[in-house]
Scaffold this motif. Structure first.
Motif, mmCIF file in Angstrom:
data_model
loop_
_atom_site.group_PDB
_atom_site.id
_atom_site.type_symbol
_atom_site.label_atom_id
_atom_site.label_comp_id
_atom_site.label_asym_id
_atom_site.label_seq_id
_atom_site.Cartn_x
_atom_site.Cartn_y
_atom_site.Cartn_z
ATOM 1 N N UNK A 93 45.297 39.542 36.114
ATOM 2 C CA UNK A 93 45.469 40.604 35.122
ATOM 3 C C UNK A 93 46.472 40.193 34.048
ATOM 4 N N UNK A 94 47.558 39.563 34.464
ATOM 5 C CA UNK A 94 48.561 39.128 33.493
ATOM 6 C C UNK A 94 48.004 38.025 32.588
ATOM 7 N N UNK A 95 47.145 37.198 33.155
ATOM 8 C CA UNK A 95 46.557 36.106 32.381
ATOM 9 C C UNK A 95 45.588 36.623 31.332
ATOM 10 N N UNK A 96 45.043 37.822 31.574
ATOM 11 C CA UNK A 96 44.050 38.380 30.659
ATOM 12 C C UNK A 96 44.600 38.517 29.242
ATOM 13 N N UNK A 97 45.900 38.759 29.114
ATOM 14 C CA UNK A 97 46.506 38.977 27.795
ATOM 15 C C UNK A 97 46.243 37.784 26.882
ATOM 16 N N UNK A 98 46.418 36.574 27.404
ATOM 17 C CA UNK A 98 46.281 35.377 26.579
ATOM 18 C C UNK A 98 44.966 34.635 26.799
ATOM 19 N N UNK A 99 44.370 34.777 27.980
ATOM 20 C CA UNK A 99 43.139 34.034 28.282
ATOM 21 C C UNK A 99 42.149 34.942 29.011
ATOM 22 N N UNK A 100 41.534 35.877 28.296
ATOM 23 C CA UNK A 100 40.663 36.848 28.966
ATOM 24 C C UNK A 100 39.475 36.223 29.693
ATOM 25 N N UNK A 101 38.880 35.181 29.117
ATOM 26 C CA UNK A 101 37.719 34.570 29.767
ATOM 27 C C UNK A 101 38.097 33.944 31.105
ATOM 28 N N UNK A 102 39.219 33.233 31.102
ATOM 29 C CA UNK A 102 39.678 32.602 32.347
ATOM 30 C C UNK A 102 40.065 33.656 33.382
ATOM 31 N N UNK A 103 40.634 34.754 32.918
ATOM 32 C CA UNK A 103 41.026 35.827 33.835
ATOM 33 C C UNK A 103 39.804 36.455 34.497
ATOM 34 N N UNK A 105 36.901 34.979 34.980
ATOM 35 C CA UNK A 105 36.365 33.987 35.914
ATOM 36 C C UNK A 105 37.161 33.986 37.217
ATOM 37 N N UNK A 106 38.479 34.123 37.107
ATOM 38 C CA UNK A 106 39.312 34.183 38.305
ATOM 39 C C UNK A 106 39.008 35.438 39.114
ATOM 40 N N UNK A 107 38.782 36.563 38.439
ATOM 41 C CA UNK A 107 38.444 37.805 39.141
ATOM 42 C C UNK A 107 37.122 37.651 39.896
ATOM 43 N N UNK A 108 36.158 37.002 39.267
ATOM 44 C CA UNK A 108 34.859 36.759 39.903
ATOM 45 C C UNK A 108 35.035 35.926 41.172
ATOM 46 N N UNK A 109 35.792 34.845 41.070
ATOM 47 C CA UNK A 109 36.032 33.976 42.217
ATOM 48 C C UNK A 109 36.833 34.701 43.307
ATOM 49 N N UNK A 110 37.801 35.478 42.879
ATOM 50 C CA UNK A 110 38.663 36.187 43.823
ATOM 51 C C UNK A 110 37.874 37.219 44.621
ATOM 52 N N UNK A 111 36.986 37.959 43.958
ATOM 53 C CA UNK A 111 36.176 38.944 44.670
ATOM 54 C C UNK A 111 35.249 38.268 45.674
#
Length: 226
Positions: A93-103, A105-111
């Motif tokens: 979530x914190x990464x979303x501020x600067x890198x929304x696409x990467x954030x 992708x991380x959410x997808x992998x995390x789920x």
């Protein structure tokens, strides 16, 4: 054959017949359209739309999902696992501020990893995992679909300078968080996941305070305190 043995056999047969009748009634209730609609909620409507309005075909699909995954028993997370997953979600979530696409992708992998850790099919079998999740978390699973779709659109269309809009990614993250929180709760058979846990447990919706914090946690700065 003694009278006692005959009576015992009659009792056993009666019990078997009663159990069979109960199971038949339950199966009929699941297969009935109204029962499926209540159980699946938004997933029912999505299935009907996917079958171009053919409710019978949609209900056959949903009934098959229940047959395959309805008896799945999830496992609870160990405290250390729970902490790791929570920390990773916060970081995304914190990464979303600067890198929304990467954030996203991380959410997808995390789920995918979290669902696998809870006992759902492995994340490498995305469609199978999604189907199982739709049976047990029908009000939340759409968020997983959205982050997965956005993630793979980003990979497939890497040369497209447009890509998914930031607001779409933000919405997918907010929606995915509902599934993340549902998966982070203890398994029901632990005795710690009863129906009286509050708004989200009863209705499938996050509590109002949680919804408010979600919006500000994804790239929207909190207002200053007066």
């Amino acid at each position: 054959m003694s009278t006692g043995v005959i009576i015992a056999l009659i009792v056993v047969v009666a019990v078997v017949l009663v159990v069979a009748a109960v199971l038949a009634l339950r199966a009929r209730g699941i297969q009935h359209g109204g029962g499926l609609k209540r159980r699946f909620g938004p997933e029912y409507d999505l299935a009907v739309a996917r079958h171009d309005g053919d409710t019978k075909a949609a209900e056959r699909e949903l009934t098959e999902r229940v047959r395959r995954h309805g008896s799945l028993r999830t496992r609870s997370l160990e405290p250390a696992e729970r902490e790791r997953f929570a920390a990773r979600w916060t970081a995304a979530q914190e990464r979303f501020v600067d890198s929304p696409r990467e954030a996203v992708a991380e959410a997808d992998q995390l789920l995918a990893e979290l669902a696998g850790a809870r006992g759902f099919p492995d994340g490498g079998q995305y469609e199978e995992q999604l189907t199982a999740l739709s049976v047990h978390h029908p009000h939340h699973v759409e968020g997983y679909r959205r982050v997965h779709r956005v993630t793979h659109a980003r990979v497939d269309d890497a040369r497209d300078s447009g890509g998914a809009e930031t607001e779409e990614m933000r919405e997918s993250m907010v929606e995915a968080r509902a599934l993340f929180e549902a998966l982070m709760r203890p398994a029901r058979h632990d005795g710690r996941d009863g129906r009286g846990r509050g708004t989200e447990a009863r209705t499938g919706e996050p509590a109002p305070a949680a919804r408010a914090s979600h919006a500000w946690s994804l790239g929207k700065r909190r207002p200053k305190e007066s």
